[in-house]
Design an enzyme around this catalytic site. Structure first.
Site, PDB file in Angstrom:
ATOM      1  N   GLU A 145      -5.149 -11.849  -7.848  1.00 39.49           N
ATOM      2  CA  GLU A 145      -4.251 -10.874  -7.498  1.00 39.49           C
ATOM      3  C   GLU A 145      -3.833 -11.152  -6.026  1.00 39.49           C
ATOM      4  OE1 GLU A 145      -1.836  -8.494  -8.381  1.00 39.49           O
ATOM      5  OE2 GLU A 145      -2.986  -8.123  -9.835  1.00 39.49           O
TER       6      GLU A 145
ATOM      7  N   VAL B  75      -8.818 -13.737   5.747  1.00 37.99           N
ATOM      8  CA  VAL B  75      -9.067 -12.973   4.411  1.00 37.99           C
ATOM      9  C   VAL B  75     -10.420 -12.909   4.001  1.00 37.99           C
ATOM     10  CG1 VAL B  75      -8.267 -12.989   1.885  1.00 37.99           C
ATOM     11  CG2 VAL B  75      -6.728 -13.758   3.607  1.00 37.99           C
TER      12      VAL B  75
ATOM     13  N   GLY C 183      -2.397 -13.645  12.225  1.00 36.77           N
ATOM     14  CA  GLY C 183      -2.913 -13.915  11.093  1.00 36.77           C
ATOM     15  C   GLY C 183      -2.233 -14.005   9.906  1.00 36.77           C
TER      16      GLY C 183
ATOM     17  N   LYS D 282      -2.462 -19.481  -3.152  1.00 40.06           N
ATOM     18  CA  LYS D 282      -1.237 -19.546  -3.906  1.00 40.06           C
ATOM     19  C   LYS D 282      -0.770 -20.777  -4.194  1.00 40.06           C
ATOM     20  CE  LYS D 282      -0.886 -18.218   0.215  1.00 40.06           C
ATOM     21  NZ  LYS D 282      -0.035 -17.259   1.282  1.00 40.06           N
TER      22      LYS D 282
ATOM     23  N   ILE E 117      -0.334  -5.809  -3.067  1.00 36.61           N
ATOM     24  CA  ILE E 117       0.329  -5.223  -4.263  1.00 36.61           C
ATOM     25  C   ILE E 117      -0.327  -5.704  -5.745  1.00 36.61           C
ATOM     26  CG2 ILE E 117       2.500  -5.076  -5.432  1.00 36.61           C
ATOM     27  CD1 ILE E 117       3.701  -5.201  -2.505  1.00 36.61           C
TER      28      ILE E 117
ATOM     29  N   ASP F  77       6.228 -20.540   0.470  1.00 35.93           N
ATOM     30  CA  ASP F  77       5.067 -19.565   0.107  1.00 35.93           C
ATOM     31  C   ASP F  77       5.514 -18.717  -0.888  1.00 35.93           C
ATOM     32  OD1 ASP F  77       2.532 -18.315   1.045  1.00 35.93           O
ATOM     33  OD2 ASP F  77       3.812 -16.762   1.035  1.00 35.93           O
TER      34      ASP F  77
ATOM     35  N   LYS G 214       4.422 -18.032  -5.084  1.00 34.81           N
ATOM     36  CA  LYS G 214       4.019 -16.423  -5.377  1.00 34.81           C
ATOM     37  C   LYS G 214       4.719 -16.388  -6.759  1.00 34.81           C
ATOM     38  CE  LYS G 214       2.230 -15.147  -0.935  1.00 34.81           C
ATOM     39  NZ  LYS G 214       2.589 -14.731   0.293  1.00 34.81           N
TER      40      LYS G 214
ATOM     41  N   VAL H 244      -0.591 -13.227  -4.508  1.00 39.27           N
ATOM     42  CA  VAL H 244       0.687 -12.748  -4.761  1.00 39.27           C
ATOM     43  C   VAL H 244       0.878 -11.470  -4.152  1.00 39.27           C
ATOM     44  CG1 VAL H 244       2.493 -12.507  -6.515  1.00 39.27           C
ATOM     45  CG2 VAL H 244       0.802 -14.225  -6.943  1.00 39.27           C
TER      46      VAL H 244
END
Ligand code: HSE
Length: 410
Positions: A120, A15, A178, A96, A127, A192, A196, A123
């Protein structure tokens, strides 16, 4: 005029690199001053002087006014984020588990120090669901939110269902791309997705629930029998977190695999894509769809948060302030499909209604209505030899009725 953001970035994994790729294509008055990484010996794509392994070089740097936290270690992430918030820095995070686990403390820190934490990217990847729940649905009663919140498990399900790929190979691919967490049970076990869900529920309903209070079962014991059953009925199996307002005092949260039919939005959400269905009182049903994992999709959500901080955007947690009476509960009736080996499990679970019971060779299943609390109470009995999915399209009949029907067939 927006203010200039000088960023200290923690983490340069999938990320972090995705975010950097995107930032360099924009002219947003944003500068990455320093990047803190765990492994200083790894070869990097950027100049060495940009990197450090010493977090103090970021947290004590007066030139840095914004922290972006994209690391894997939950407790280290909490320490970084809470220190940054309490020393006047705004923060963007995509952790998260850390956010769901420490949400109460993080909300308090923001109020106490007047700083902002945006997440943002934590989650459903790309989106934009959190800001929509927070702002757009501010005055709208939400009956439920559910969806596909985990890209890796959905990727594995799609690979199995569409391409016939075995579980281990599909998981390996999700890891290579990944998408997967360091410990894959977090993805396939529904943890996970649960983190979220807990975060989304805070913005949808104003309830802050501890993740350990929320029931989650995943797809790790899905078998060829279950896939075959779904195929025969033209259904697919998806891993679905649900938050549902039961009445004006209670909201239920849980994560379970679910049978979905072709009329449902989630039916066509495949691979690493995520989908969120919001059932609102007046807007009715709305569907958000997009990539839920991967460097660029998640990086785009992180960048959107960074850009919002240029205008000092903060979550207000308005619903938490407005709706003090809404309580989390596990007292909800759900219709489930249970594949099992041990007959005692069916007795222990105490189904209220049985819709169908099937027994042939090694394949045994029962479909019926159960209280979620019963599942939680008997969680220790649900081994990897059992698979549970909720099947709300299959209506239950009473146990007495089911026995009567069985006798009539005989
Ligand atoms: N492991 C997560 C997933 C990454 O597969 O959805 C994105 O949060």
């Amino acid at each position: 005029m927006s203010k200039k953001l000088t960023i200290g970035l923690f983490g340069f994994g999938v990320v972090g690199q995705g975010l950097h790729d995107i930032i360099k294509t924009k002219n947003l008055n944003i500068e990455i001053v320093k990047i803190c990484i765990k492994d200083g010996s790894k070869k990097r794509t950027l100049p060495a002087e940009l990197f450090t392994t010493d977090k103090e070089e970021l947290l004590n740097n007066p030139e840095i006014n914004t922290i972006v936290e994209l690391i894997n270690d939950t407790e280290a992430a909490f320490e970084i984020v809470s220190r940054a918030l309490s020393t006047g820095r705004n923060v963007v995070s995509a952790s998260k588990k850390m956010i769901a686990t420490h949400l109460d403390e993080l909300i308090n820190l923001q109020h106490q120090y007047g700083t902002s934490l945006l997440y943002e990217g934590a989650v459903c990847g790309s989106i934009p669901i959190i800001r929509n729940l927070e702002e757009y649905y501010d005055n709208e009663l939400l009956h439920s939110i559910c969806g596909i919140f985990n890209g890796s498990s959905n990727y594995i399900l799609s690979k199995g269902f569409i391409e016939g790929l075995d579980y281990a190979s599909a998981l390996k691919q999700a890891q290579d791309l990944g998408f997967a967490e360091t410990d894959p049970i977090s993805d396939v076990g529904g943890f996970d997705a649960k983190y979220k869900l807990v975060i989304a529920a805070a913005h949808a309903y104003g309830v802050v629930v501890k993740p350990e209070e929320v029931f989650n079962l995943g797809i790790q014991s899905l078998s060829a029998y279950d896939l075959q059953y779904a195929r025969e009925k033209n259904l697919k199996i998806k891993l679905v977190p649900v938050a549902k307002e039961l009445d004006d005092r209670h909201v239920a949260l849980f994560v379970l695999p679910k049978f979905v039919n072709e009329t449902e939005f989630l039916y066509n959400v495949e691979y690493e894509y995520n989908g969120v269905i919001v059932q609102a009182a007046f807007a009715d049903q709305q569907f958000f769809f997009g990539k839920g994992a991967g460097g660029h999709p998640t990086g785009s959500a992180v960048l959107s948060d960074i850009a919002a901080l240029r205008y000092d955007y903060q979550y207000e947690y308005k619903k938490a302030k407005a709706k003090k009476d809404l309580k989390f509960t596990n007292d909800i009736e759900i219709n489930i499909y249970l594949r099992y080996e041990d007959d005692d499990l069916v007795d222990e679970l105490g189904f209220e209604y049985i819709h169908e019971r099937y027994y042939s060779g090694n394949y045994k299943f029962v479909i019926g209505k159960i209280n979620l609390q019963k599942l939680i109470d008997n969680q220790h009995r649900i081994s990897d030899k059992a698979f549970i999915a909720f099947a709300d399209q299959l209506k239950g009949v009473s146990l007495a009725e089911s026995k009567k029907q069985a006798l009539e067939v005989l």
